[in-house]
Design a protein around this motif. Structure first.
Motif, PDB file in Angstrom:
ATOM      1  N   ARG A  10      12.141 -11.513  -3.774  1.00  0.00           N
ATOM      2  CA  ARG A  10      11.896 -12.198  -5.044  1.00  0.00           C
ATOM      3  C   ARG A  10      10.480 -11.890  -5.537  1.00  0.00           C
ATOM      4  O   ARG A  10       9.646 -11.381  -4.792  1.00  0.00           O
ATOM      5  N   GLU A  11      10.234 -12.248  -6.798  1.00  0.00           N
ATOM      6  CA  GLU A  11       8.895 -12.057  -7.358  1.00  0.00           C
ATOM      7  C   GLU A  11       7.911 -12.989  -6.654  1.00  0.00           C
ATOM      8  O   GLU A  11       8.287 -14.021  -6.106  1.00  0.00           O
ATOM      9  N   LEU A  71      11.547  -6.761  -5.221  1.00  0.00           N
ATOM     10  CA  LEU A  71      12.465  -5.627  -5.330  1.00  0.00           C
ATOM     11  C   LEU A  71      11.866  -4.468  -6.113  1.00  0.00           C
ATOM     12  O   LEU A  71      11.986  -3.316  -5.714  1.00  0.00           O
ATOM     13  N   GLY A  72      11.191  -4.774  -7.224  1.00  0.00           N
ATOM     14  CA  GLY A  72      10.620  -3.719  -8.064  1.00  0.00           C
ATOM     15  C   GLY A  72       9.546  -2.898  -7.380  1.00  0.00           C
ATOM     16  O   GLY A  72       9.299  -1.747  -7.755  1.00  0.00           O
ATOM     17  N   HIS A 123       7.760   1.488  -3.482  1.00  0.00           N
ATOM     18  CA  HIS A 123       6.344   1.863  -3.322  1.00  0.00           C
ATOM     19  C   HIS A 123       5.720   1.246  -2.075  1.00  0.00           C
ATOM     20  O   HIS A 123       4.580   1.568  -1.738  1.00  0.00           O
ATOM     21  N   GLN A 124       6.452   0.369  -1.397  1.00  0.00           N
ATOM     22  CA  GLN A 124       5.914  -0.299  -0.214  1.00  0.00           C
ATOM     23  C   GLN A 124       6.697   0.024   1.051  1.00  0.00           C
ATOM     24  O   GLN A 124       6.573  -0.669   2.054  1.00  0.00           O
ATOM     25  N   SER A 146      19.687 -15.503  -5.124  1.00  0.00           N
ATOM     26  CA  SER A 146      21.136 -15.718  -5.061  1.00  0.00           C
ATOM     27  C   SER A 146      21.894 -14.687  -4.223  1.00  0.00           C
ATOM     28  O   SER A 146      23.082 -14.841  -3.992  1.00  0.00           O
ATOM     29  N   GLY A 147      21.225 -13.630  -3.814  1.00  0.00           N
ATOM     30  CA  GLY A 147      21.880 -12.582  -3.030  1.00  0.00           C
ATOM     31  C   GLY A 147      22.054 -11.276  -3.780  1.00  0.00           C
ATOM     32  O   GLY A 147      22.411 -10.266  -3.185  1.00  0.00           O
ATOM     33  N   ALA A 148      21.808 -11.274  -5.089  1.00  0.00           N
ATOM     34  CA  ALA A 148      22.009 -10.058  -5.887  1.00  0.00           C
ATOM     35  C   ALA A 148      20.893  -9.030  -5.666  1.00  0.00           C
ATOM     36  O   ALA A 148      21.163  -7.873  -5.346  1.00  0.00           O
ATOM     37  N   ARG A 149      19.646  -9.446  -5.830  1.00  0.00           N
ATOM     38  CA  ARG A 149      18.527  -8.508  -5.630  1.00  0.00           C
ATOM     39  C   ARG A 149      18.460  -8.026  -4.190  1.00  0.00           C
ATOM     40  O   ARG A 149      18.198  -6.851  -3.927  1.00  0.00           O
ATOM     41  N   SER A 150      18.714  -8.927  -3.257  1.00  0.00           N
ATOM     42  CA  SER A 150      18.672  -8.514  -1.852  1.00  0.00           C
ATOM     43  C   SER A 150      19.817  -7.554  -1.534  1.00  0.00           C
ATOM     44  O   SER A 150      19.671  -6.659  -0.712  1.00  0.00           O
TER      45      SER A 150
END
Length: 100
Positions: free
Chosen positions: A25-26, A42-43, A47-48, A66-70
């Protein structure tokens, strides 16, 4: 590797089991509510990668709201050769609902 549900995650955290835990998350979301995971939004993940390279062959559990970005982070890491990545189904929302 199969994803993980919030019940299993809670049990593993309560038992202080060893695994690599990443929150995608942010930063502001992480500051509001975190479970003690390493915060790599995520963004910025592409780079990391060098920060988590040493964990490439270890189990990595990734969560978000919610599980989407992960889920997207899991797919990305798998394309980079990470084979033991698990997404937390339902994310922190489902985890917190467990505690209510």
């Amino acid at each position: 590797m199969e994803d993980i549900n919030v019940e299993e995650l809670k049990q593993r955290l309560d038992n202080k089991e060893e695994f690599v835990f990443i929150d995608v998350r942010e930063e502001w979301e992480y500051e509001e509510d975190n479970l003690g995971a390493l915060n790599i939004p995520l963004g910025t993940l592409p780079h990391q990668l060098e920060e988590i390279e040493k964990y490439k062959n270890q189990e990595i559990v990734i969560h978000c709201r919610s599980g989407a970005r992960s889920g997207n982070a899991k797919k990305f890491l798998e394309t980079k050769g990470y084979s033991k990545v698990r997404n937390v189904l339902g994310g922190i929302m489902a985890f917190r609902a467990l505690e209510d």
